[in-house]
Design a protein around this motif. Structure first.
Motif, PDB file in Angstrom:
ATOM      1  N   LEU A 136     -13.330   1.232   2.690  1.00 41.72           N
ATOM      2  CA  LEU A 136     -13.300  -0.233   2.679  1.00 41.72           C
ATOM      3  C   LEU A 136     -13.561  -0.807   1.285  1.00 41.72           C
ATOM      4  CD1 LEU A 136     -12.666  -2.192   4.968  1.00 41.72           C
ATOM      5  CD2 LEU A 136     -15.096  -2.570   5.241  1.00 41.72           C
ATOM      6  N   SER A 192     -13.442  -0.336   8.658  1.00 47.18           N
ATOM      7  CA  SER A 192     -13.745   0.960   8.083  1.00 47.18           C
ATOM      8  C   SER A 192     -13.817   2.031   9.158  1.00 47.18           C
ATOM      9  CB  SER A 192     -15.089   0.876   7.349  1.00 47.18           C
ATOM     10  OG  SER A 192     -15.488   2.157   6.939  1.00 47.18           O
ATOM     11  N   ILE A 206      -5.988  -1.361   9.479  1.00 51.26           N
ATOM     12  CA  ILE A 206      -5.518  -2.724   9.238  1.00 51.26           C
ATOM     13  C   ILE A 206      -5.015  -3.247  10.575  1.00 51.26           C
ATOM     14  CG2 ILE A 206      -3.940  -4.193   7.933  1.00 51.26           C
ATOM     15  CD1 ILE A 206      -3.685  -1.769   5.946  1.00 51.26           C
ATOM     16  N   PHE A 211      -9.663  -5.885   8.492  1.00 46.31           N
ATOM     17  CA  PHE A 211      -9.691  -4.485   8.089  1.00 46.31           C
ATOM     18  C   PHE A 211     -10.969  -3.900   8.674  1.00 46.31           C
ATOM     19  CE2 PHE A 211      -7.546  -6.812   4.740  1.00 46.31           C
ATOM     20  CZ  PHE A 211      -6.451  -6.023   4.412  1.00 46.31           C
ATOM     21  N   LEU A 221       0.854  -1.181   0.000  1.00 44.45           N
ATOM     22  CA  LEU A 221       0.000   0.000   0.000  1.00 44.45           C
ATOM     23  C   LEU A 221       0.891   1.232   0.000  1.00 44.45           C
ATOM     24  CD1 LEU A 221      -2.502  -1.268   2.697  1.00 44.45           C
ATOM     25  CD2 LEU A 221      -2.915  -1.134   0.239  1.00 44.45           C
ATOM     26  N   GLN A 225     -12.652   0.544  -1.552  1.00 44.00           N
ATOM     27  CA  GLN A 225     -11.386   0.681  -2.273  1.00 44.00           C
ATOM     28  C   GLN A 225     -10.389  -0.391  -1.830  1.00 44.00           C
ATOM     29  OE1 GLN A 225     -10.877   4.775  -1.025  1.00 44.00           O
ATOM     30  NE2 GLN A 225     -11.092   5.509  -3.137  1.00 44.00           N
ATOM     31  N   MET A 226     -10.359  -0.674  -0.514  1.00 44.93           N
ATOM     32  CA  MET A 226      -9.468  -1.711  -0.005  1.00 44.93           C
ATOM     33  C   MET A 226      -9.844  -3.069  -0.585  1.00 44.93           C
ATOM     34  SD  MET A 226      -6.874  -2.637   1.729  1.00 44.93           S
ATOM     35  CE  MET A 226      -6.457  -1.213   2.715  1.00 44.93           C
ATOM     36  N   GLN A 227     -11.136  -3.335  -0.682  1.00 44.74           N
ATOM     37  CA  GLN A 227     -11.610  -4.592  -1.244  1.00 44.74           C
ATOM     38  C   GLN A 227     -11.130  -4.746  -2.685  1.00 44.74           C
ATOM     39  OE1 GLN A 227     -15.834  -4.886  -0.746  1.00 44.74           O
ATOM     40  NE2 GLN A 227     -15.886  -7.071  -1.143  1.00 44.74           N
ATOM     41  N   THR A 282      -9.210   3.238   6.370  1.00 45.67           N
ATOM     42  CA  THR A 282      -9.310   1.827   6.721  1.00 45.67           C
ATOM     43  C   THR A 282      -8.193   1.491   7.691  1.00 45.67           C
ATOM     44  OG1 THR A 282     -10.303   1.216   4.601  1.00 45.67           O
ATOM     45  CG2 THR A 282      -9.222  -0.546   5.840  1.00 45.67           C
TER      46      THR A 282
END
Length: 134
Positions: free
Chosen positions: A49, A28, A35, A26, A9, A51-53, A33
């Motif tokens: 979240l 939200s 971690i 993770f 990241l 976007q993280m997915q 987010t």
């Protein structure tokens, strides 16, 4: 040969390199987010979240299958599910020795997660297993 998979990241100000097997979940926090790792370290990145997915799916490909979106606020590592307490709306994530995290999750999402384990079936989506995103 079993190679360690890392999640990378990068932002303007920070770079994270995380072994995916160490990620417990993770969470939200608005446009951020958190971690949470199995050594109790916590990192915060500037993305929501969803976007993280997407990043998990794009970067990890098939390895993203160890993660599941649970409700609106969490993506969990399925390898750390220890207890699903539907009536108390609680999910316990643990390795059984070193750490235990309790996460509040809706009853509906917990029922779907339990049913996935009981039936041994899972529905794959773009970033791992989609349990409930309502």
């Amino acid at each position: 040969m079993n190679r360690t998979k890392y999640l990378y990241l990068n932002s303007r100000d920070e770079f994270f390199r995380v072994d995916i097997t160490k990620i417990v979940y993770f969470e939200s926090d608005g446009n951020y987010t958190n971690i949470i790792l199995n050594n109790k370290m916590k990192a915060t990145v500037c993305m929501n979240l969803a976007q993280m997915q997407s990043i998990l799916c794009e970067n990890l490909k098939e390895a993203a299958g160890i993660f599941a979106r649970i409700g609106k606020r969490h993506i969990i590592n399925l390898n750390y599910v220890y207890q699903i307490a539907i009536l108390r709306q609680k999910l316990v994530l643990s390795d059984g020795e070193n750490f235990e995290y309790q996460v509040s999750v809706s009853k509906e999402a917990l029922k779907k997660l339990r049913d996935m384990y009981v039936s041994g079936l899972s529905i794959k989506t773009e970033a791992g297993t989609e349990i409930l995103t309502q």
